[in-house]
Design a protein around this motif. Structure first.
Motif, PDB file in Angstrom:
ATOM      1  N   LYS A  28       2.222   2.120 -12.073  1.00  0.00           N
ATOM      2  CA  LYS A  28       3.508   2.362 -12.725  1.00  0.00           C
ATOM      3  C   LYS A  28       3.470   3.678 -13.502  1.00  0.00           C
ATOM      4  O   LYS A  28       4.396   4.478 -13.448  1.00  0.00           O
ATOM      5  N   LYS A  29       2.378   3.902 -14.230  1.00  0.00           N
ATOM      6  CA  LYS A  29       2.246   5.114 -15.048  1.00  0.00           C
ATOM      7  C   LYS A  29       2.250   6.364 -14.179  1.00  0.00           C
ATOM      8  O   LYS A  29       2.906   7.351 -14.492  1.00  0.00           O
ATOM      9  N   MET A  30       1.533   6.350 -13.072  1.00  0.00           N
ATOM     10  CA  MET A  30       1.422   7.521 -12.202  1.00  0.00           C
ATOM     11  C   MET A  30       2.675   7.708 -11.348  1.00  0.00           C
ATOM     12  O   MET A  30       3.030   8.826 -11.013  1.00  0.00           O
ATOM     13  N   ASN A  31       3.318   6.619 -10.975  1.00  0.00           N
ATOM     14  CA  ASN A  31       4.563   6.637 -10.213  1.00  0.00           C
ATOM     15  C   ASN A  31       4.493   7.554  -8.995  1.00  0.00           C
ATOM     16  O   ASN A  31       5.341   8.411  -8.781  1.00  0.00           O
ATOM     17  N   GLY A  63       6.882  -8.100  -5.378  1.00  0.00           N
ATOM     18  CA  GLY A  63       7.992  -7.174  -5.546  1.00  0.00           C
ATOM     19  C   GLY A  63       7.770  -6.129  -6.623  1.00  0.00           C
ATOM     20  O   GLY A  63       8.656  -5.337  -6.911  1.00  0.00           O
ATOM     21  N   GLU A  64       6.592  -6.120  -7.224  1.00  0.00           N
ATOM     22  CA  GLU A  64       6.283  -5.129  -8.253  1.00  0.00           C
ATOM     23  C   GLU A  64       6.021  -3.760  -7.632  1.00  0.00           C
ATOM     24  O   GLU A  64       6.318  -2.728  -8.232  1.00  0.00           O
ATOM     25  N   LEU A  65       5.423  -3.769  -6.439  1.00  0.00           N
ATOM     26  CA  LEU A  65       5.101  -2.533  -5.729  1.00  0.00           C
ATOM     27  C   LEU A  65       5.789  -2.521  -4.380  1.00  0.00           C
ATOM     28  O   LEU A  65       6.152  -3.562  -3.850  1.00  0.00           O
ATOM     29  N   THR A  66       5.931  -1.327  -3.837  1.00  0.00           N
ATOM     30  CA  THR A  66       6.428  -1.173  -2.479  1.00  0.00           C
ATOM     31  C   THR A  66       5.250  -0.758  -1.621  1.00  0.00           C
ATOM     32  O   THR A  66       4.484   0.131  -2.000  1.00  0.00           O
ATOM     33  N   GLN A  67       5.128  -1.404  -0.459  1.00  0.00           N
ATOM     34  CA  GLN A  67       4.000  -1.162   0.429  1.00  0.00           C
ATOM     35  C   GLN A  67       4.509  -0.454   1.677  1.00  0.00           C
ATOM     36  O   GLN A  67       5.513  -0.842   2.261  1.00  0.00           O
ATOM     37  N   THR A  73      -3.550   3.143   7.536  1.00  0.00           N
ATOM     38  CA  THR A  73      -3.579   3.354   6.091  1.00  0.00           C
ATOM     39  C   THR A  73      -2.354   2.733   5.437  1.00  0.00           C
ATOM     40  O   THR A  73      -1.241   2.866   5.926  1.00  0.00           O
ATOM     41  N   THR A  74      -2.578   2.073   4.323  1.00  0.00           N
ATOM     42  CA  THR A  74      -1.490   1.459   3.568  1.00  0.00           C
ATOM     43  C   THR A  74      -1.395   2.129   2.212  1.00  0.00           C
ATOM     44  O   THR A  74      -2.394   2.301   1.521  1.00  0.00           O
ATOM     45  N   PHE A  75      -0.173   2.524   1.848  1.00  0.00           N
ATOM     46  CA  PHE A  75       0.079   3.141   0.557  1.00  0.00           C
ATOM     47  C   PHE A  75       0.949   2.223  -0.284  1.00  0.00           C
ATOM     48  O   PHE A  75       1.791   1.501   0.237  1.00  0.00           O
ATOM     49  N   PHE A  76       0.735   2.278  -1.582  1.00  0.00           N
ATOM     50  CA  PHE A  76       1.502   1.469  -2.517  1.00  0.00           C
ATOM     51  C   PHE A  76       2.105   2.379  -3.574  1.00  0.00           C
ATOM     52  O   PHE A  76       1.470   3.326  -4.019  1.00  0.00           O
ATOM     53  N   VAL A  77       3.341   2.084  -3.975  1.00  0.00           N
ATOM     54  CA  VAL A  77       4.007   2.829  -5.033  1.00  0.00           C
ATOM     55  C   VAL A  77       4.795   1.823  -5.861  1.00  0.00           C
ATOM     56  O   VAL A  77       5.230   0.788  -5.354  1.00  0.00           O
ATOM     57  N   TYR A  78       4.979   2.133  -7.146  1.00  0.00           N
ATOM     58  CA  TYR A  78       5.726   1.238  -8.021  1.00  0.00           C
ATOM     59  C   TYR A  78       7.156   1.114  -7.515  1.00  0.00           C
ATOM     60  O   TYR A  78       7.752   2.085  -7.065  1.00  0.00           O
ATOM     61  N   LYS A  82      12.856  -0.832 -10.324  1.00  0.00           N
ATOM     62  CA  LYS A  82      12.507  -1.397 -11.628  1.00  0.00           C
ATOM     63  C   LYS A  82      12.390  -0.347 -12.722  1.00  0.00           C
ATOM     64  O   LYS A  82      12.183  -0.671 -13.878  1.00  0.00           O
ATOM     65  N   ILE A  83      12.512   0.924 -12.337  1.00  0.00           N
ATOM     66  CA  ILE A  83      12.405   2.005 -13.325  1.00  0.00           C
ATOM     67  C   ILE A  83      13.750   2.174 -14.012  1.00  0.00           C
ATOM     68  O   ILE A  83      14.792   2.233 -13.360  1.00  0.00           O
ATOM     69  N   ASP A  84      13.707   2.249 -15.337  1.00  0.00           N
ATOM     70  CA  ASP A  84      14.934   2.448 -16.104  1.00  0.00           C
ATOM     71  C   ASP A  84      15.497   3.834 -15.815  1.00  0.00           C
ATOM     72  O   ASP A  84      14.766   4.813 -15.726  1.00  0.00           O
TER      73      ASP A  84
END
Length: 143
Positions: A28-31, A63-67, A73-78, A82-84
């Motif tokens: 989440k912090k790195m986004n 549902g916290e991350l998007t895959q 290779t699998t990548f994940f991002v916040y 959910k970001i204000d």
């Protein structure tokens, strides 16, 4: 010749909910998109690689991350939903404040330029001692 033993800081290995919270907080912090290996490496061993992969998949299922899978290779991002985000009126207020500050900045820059040129003129003007010396030199040359 003596050798000093290397002192490496031991990182506490997190497990369970603590590990999941740490991984989620980091992503989440790195986004930005990360693979499991990158997340594990960037957490400097706080969460093992295999646990990181499982945690990332579990967070994606919640549902916290998007895959996103690219080949093997699998990548994940916040999850960006959910970001204000700022409401349009707040954005407009910030833009007007920015314009005001930029105007003040330009006025101050012009003032600095004016003072700098005035300072250069003052520095170029001879001092009283230099003028006295020049007058004395001219008087010696004339007489």
């Amino acid at each position: 010749m003596s050798t000093k033993p290397k002192q490496e800081a031991k990182v506490a290995v997190l497990k369970g909910q603590e590990a999941e919270d740490k991984v989620l907080e980091y992503v989440k912090k790195m986004n930005r998109p990360y693979g499991a290996v990158d997340v594990a490496a960037n957490l400097k061993g706080a969460v093992p690689k295999t646990a990181t992969q499982k945690i990332l998949v579990a967070l994606a299922e919640k549902g916290e991350l998007t895959q996103k899978v690219y080949g093997k290779t699998t990548f994940f991002v916040y999850n960006q939903e959910k970001i204000d985000s700022l409401p349009p009126d707040k954005i407009a207020d910030l833009k007007s404040e920015l314009a005001k500050i930029e105007g003040e900045n330009k006025a101050l820059a012009a003032e600095v330029k004016s003072h700098s040129s005035e300072l250069a003129k003052i520095k170029a003007t001879p001092t009283d001692e230099e003028i006295d010396r020049q007058i004395a030199d001219v008087q010696k040359a004339v007489w």
